[in-house]
Design a protein around this motif. Structure first.
Motif, PDB file in Angstrom:
ATOM      1  N   PRO A   7       0.792  -1.226   0.000  1.00 43.30           N
ATOM      2  CA  PRO A   7       0.000   0.000   0.000  1.00 43.30           C
ATOM      3  C   PRO A   7       0.829   1.284   0.000  1.00 43.30           C
ATOM      4  O   PRO A   7       0.284   2.373   0.114  1.00 43.30           O
ATOM      5  CB  PRO A   7      -0.800  -0.116   1.295  1.00 43.30           C
ATOM      6  CG  PRO A   7       0.104  -0.860   2.200  1.00 43.30           C
ATOM      7  CD  PRO A   7       0.834  -1.840   1.322  1.00 43.30           C
ATOM      8  N   ASP A   9       3.021   4.584  -0.861  1.00 45.98           N
ATOM      9  CA  ASP A   9       2.852   5.667  -1.821  1.00 45.98           C
ATOM     10  C   ASP A   9       3.649   5.348  -3.090  1.00 45.98           C
ATOM     11  O   ASP A   9       4.671   4.668  -3.035  1.00 45.98           O
ATOM     12  CB  ASP A   9       3.343   6.976  -1.179  1.00 45.98           C
ATOM     13  CG  ASP A   9       2.971   8.180  -1.996  1.00 45.98           C
ATOM     14  OD1 ASP A   9       3.789   8.575  -2.849  1.00 45.98           O
ATOM     15  OD2 ASP A   9       1.864   8.714  -1.785  1.00 45.98           O
ATOM     16  N   LYS A  48      -2.405  13.086   1.183  1.00 44.17           N
ATOM     17  CA  LYS A  48      -3.098  12.235   2.161  1.00 44.17           C
ATOM     18  C   LYS A  48      -2.244  11.068   2.650  1.00 44.17           C
ATOM     19  O   LYS A  48      -2.742  10.178   3.317  1.00 44.17           O
ATOM     20  CB  LYS A  48      -4.404  11.701   1.555  1.00 44.17           C
ATOM     21  CG  LYS A  48      -5.423  12.785   1.298  1.00 44.17           C
ATOM     22  CD  LYS A  48      -6.727  12.198   0.818  1.00 44.17           C
ATOM     23  CE  LYS A  48      -7.755  13.281   0.595  1.00 44.17           C
ATOM     24  NZ  LYS A  48      -9.023  12.724   0.108  1.00 44.17           N
ATOM     25  N   SER A  49      -0.986  11.086   2.316  1.00 43.52           N
ATOM     26  CA  SER A  49      -0.083  10.014   2.753  1.00 43.52           C
ATOM     27  C   SER A  49       0.365  10.248   4.179  1.00 43.52           C
ATOM     28  O   SER A  49       0.511  11.379   4.628  1.00 43.52           O
ATOM     29  CB  SER A  49       1.139   9.941   1.843  1.00 43.52           C
ATOM     30  OG  SER A  49       0.760   9.573   0.552  1.00 43.52           O
ATOM     31  N   ASN A  61      -3.163   7.487   1.340  1.00 44.38           N
ATOM     32  CA  ASN A  61      -4.477   7.448   2.005  1.00 44.38           C
ATOM     33  C   ASN A  61      -4.471   6.466   3.172  1.00 44.38           C
ATOM     34  O   ASN A  61      -5.339   5.611   3.290  1.00 44.38           O
ATOM     35  CB  ASN A  61      -5.588   7.096   1.020  1.00 44.38           C
ATOM     36  CG  ASN A  61      -5.790   8.178  -0.007  1.00 44.38           C
ATOM     37  OD1 ASN A  61      -5.520   9.341   0.243  1.00 44.38           O
ATOM     38  ND2 ASN A  61      -6.252   7.798  -1.173  1.00 44.38           N
ATOM     39  N   ASP A  63      -5.051   4.468   6.306  1.00 44.01           N
ATOM     40  CA  ASP A  63      -6.201   4.267   7.188  1.00 44.01           C
ATOM     41  C   ASP A  63      -5.725   3.766   8.540  1.00 44.01           C
ATOM     42  O   ASP A  63      -5.976   4.384   9.559  1.00 44.01           O
ATOM     43  CB  ASP A  63      -7.198   3.287   6.552  1.00 44.01           C
ATOM     44  CG  ASP A  63      -8.473   3.195   7.354  1.00 44.01           C
ATOM     45  OD1 ASP A  63      -8.620   2.199   8.087  1.00 44.01           O
ATOM     46  OD2 ASP A  63      -9.301   4.129   7.275  1.00 44.01           O
ATOM     47  N   GLY A  74      -4.414   1.064   3.012  1.00 42.97           N
ATOM     48  CA  GLY A  74      -4.409   2.356   2.331  1.00 42.97           C
ATOM     49  C   GLY A  74      -5.268   2.304   1.089  1.00 42.97           C
ATOM     50  O   GLY A  74      -6.080   1.392   0.909  1.00 42.97           O
ATOM     51  N   SER A  75      -5.078   3.270   0.206  1.00 45.52           N
ATOM     52  CA  SER A  75      -5.937   3.360  -0.974  1.00 45.52           C
ATOM     53  C   SER A  75      -5.771   2.170  -1.920  1.00 45.52           C
ATOM     54  O   SER A  75      -6.723   1.776  -2.581  1.00 45.52           O
ATOM     55  CB  SER A  75      -5.656   4.657  -1.735  1.00 45.52           C
ATOM     56  OG  SER A  75      -4.316   4.684  -2.170  1.00 45.52           O
ATOM     57  N   ARG A  76      -4.592   1.559  -1.966  1.00 47.13           N
ATOM     58  CA  ARG A  76      -4.359   0.460  -2.913  1.00 47.13           C
ATOM     59  C   ARG A  76      -5.010  -0.846  -2.477  1.00 47.13           C
ATOM     60  O   ARG A  76      -5.305  -1.695  -3.307  1.00 47.13           O
ATOM     61  CB  ARG A  76      -2.861   0.231  -3.105  1.00 47.13           C
ATOM     62  CG  ARG A  76      -2.198   1.407  -3.803  1.00 47.13           C
ATOM     63  CD  ARG A  76      -0.808   1.094  -4.227  1.00 47.13           C
ATOM     64  NE  ARG A  76      -0.832   0.147  -5.333  1.00 47.13           N
ATOM     65  CZ  ARG A  76       0.052  -0.818  -5.487  1.00 47.13           C
ATOM     66  NH1 ARG A  76       1.036  -0.964  -4.630  1.00 47.13           N
ATOM     67  NH2 ARG A  76      -0.034  -1.632  -6.504  1.00 47.13           N
ATOM     68  N   TYR A  78      -7.578  -1.016   0.207  1.00 44.71           N
ATOM     69  CA  TYR A  78      -8.712  -0.782   1.108  1.00 44.71           C
ATOM     70  C   TYR A  78      -9.913  -1.657   0.746  1.00 44.71           C
ATOM     71  O   TYR A  78     -10.527  -2.264   1.616  1.00 44.71           O
ATOM     72  CB  TYR A  78      -9.111   0.697   1.095  1.00 44.71           C
ATOM     73  CG  TYR A  78     -10.035   1.051   2.225  1.00 44.71           C
ATOM     74  CD1 TYR A  78      -9.545   1.262   3.505  1.00 44.71           C
ATOM     75  CD2 TYR A  78     -11.400   1.170   2.032  1.00 44.71           C
ATOM     76  CE1 TYR A  78     -10.371   1.571   4.555  1.00 44.71           C
ATOM     77  CE2 TYR A  78     -12.239   1.482   3.068  1.00 44.71           C
ATOM     78  CZ  TYR A  78     -11.721   1.688   4.327  1.00 44.71           C
ATOM     79  OH  TYR A  78     -12.553   1.984   5.369  1.00 44.71           O
ATOM     80  N   LYS A  79     -10.242  -1.744  -0.539  1.00 45.83           N
ATOM     81  CA  LYS A  79     -11.384  -2.568  -0.967  1.00 45.83           C
ATOM     82  C   LYS A  79     -11.133  -4.041  -0.649  1.00 45.83           C
ATOM     83  O   LYS A  79     -12.037  -4.742  -0.189  1.00 45.83           O
ATOM     84  CB  LYS A  79     -11.657  -2.392  -2.459  1.00 45.83           C
ATOM     85  CG  LYS A  79     -12.282  -1.071  -2.797  1.00 45.83           C
ATOM     86  CD  LYS A  79     -12.559  -0.973  -4.280  1.00 45.83           C
ATOM     87  CE  LYS A  79     -13.152   0.379  -4.612  1.00 45.83           C
ATOM     88  NZ  LYS A  79     -13.404   0.537  -6.042  1.00 45.83           N
TER      89      LYS A  79
END
Length: 136
Positions: A7, A9, A48-49, A61, A63, A74-76, A78-79
């Protein structure tokens, strides 16, 4: 899948030099990331990092750092993290439904749960014995 995806950056992943991470000096900088520059990773990061102290890398991102996955969320990923949480909850619900059914059936009609051929043979044997005693 959530564990296998890094995840970090984009700039952290693209950085080719993998050396020891420098020690952060609070006398020079108040925060690890200032003006979208991480002083530990030595790269420019997204707004947002955040730098994870457990993984020791900047995560886009960010979390949280998940102990169960031993990876940042993180954003990579999260789903995929949400999919793993939902599948775990569905598995727990399935176990609870099956256990509840077995528990209720045990008190209502335990013979429904005993469908193995050995139990059926024992049931027939007990019926033969009961019929034999009635005939005496």
């Amino acid at each position: 899948m959530a564990v296998s995806i890094d995840p970090a950056d984009y700039n952290v992943r693209a950085k080719s030099v993998r050396g020891p991470v420098p020690v952060f000096d609070r006398s020079k900088h108040a925060h690890v990331i200032e003006n979208c520059h991480c002083y530990l990773c030595q790269v420019e990061v997204g707004p947002k990092s955040k730098h994870c102290s457990a993984c020791n890398k900047c995560v886009a991102n960010f979390d949280h750092h998940c102990r169960w996955l031993n990876n940042c969320v993180g954003s990579r990923n999260y789903k995929l993290f949400l999919h793993s949480v939902i599948s775990a909850l569905l598995g727990v619900c399935l176990i609870l439904v099956v256990a509840s059914y077995v528990f209720i059936e045990f008190f209502l009609d335990p013979t429904k749960l005993r469908t193995d051929k050995h139990f059926l043979e024992i049931k027939k044997w007990k019926l033969r014995i009961a019929r034999g005693k009635k005939g005496d």
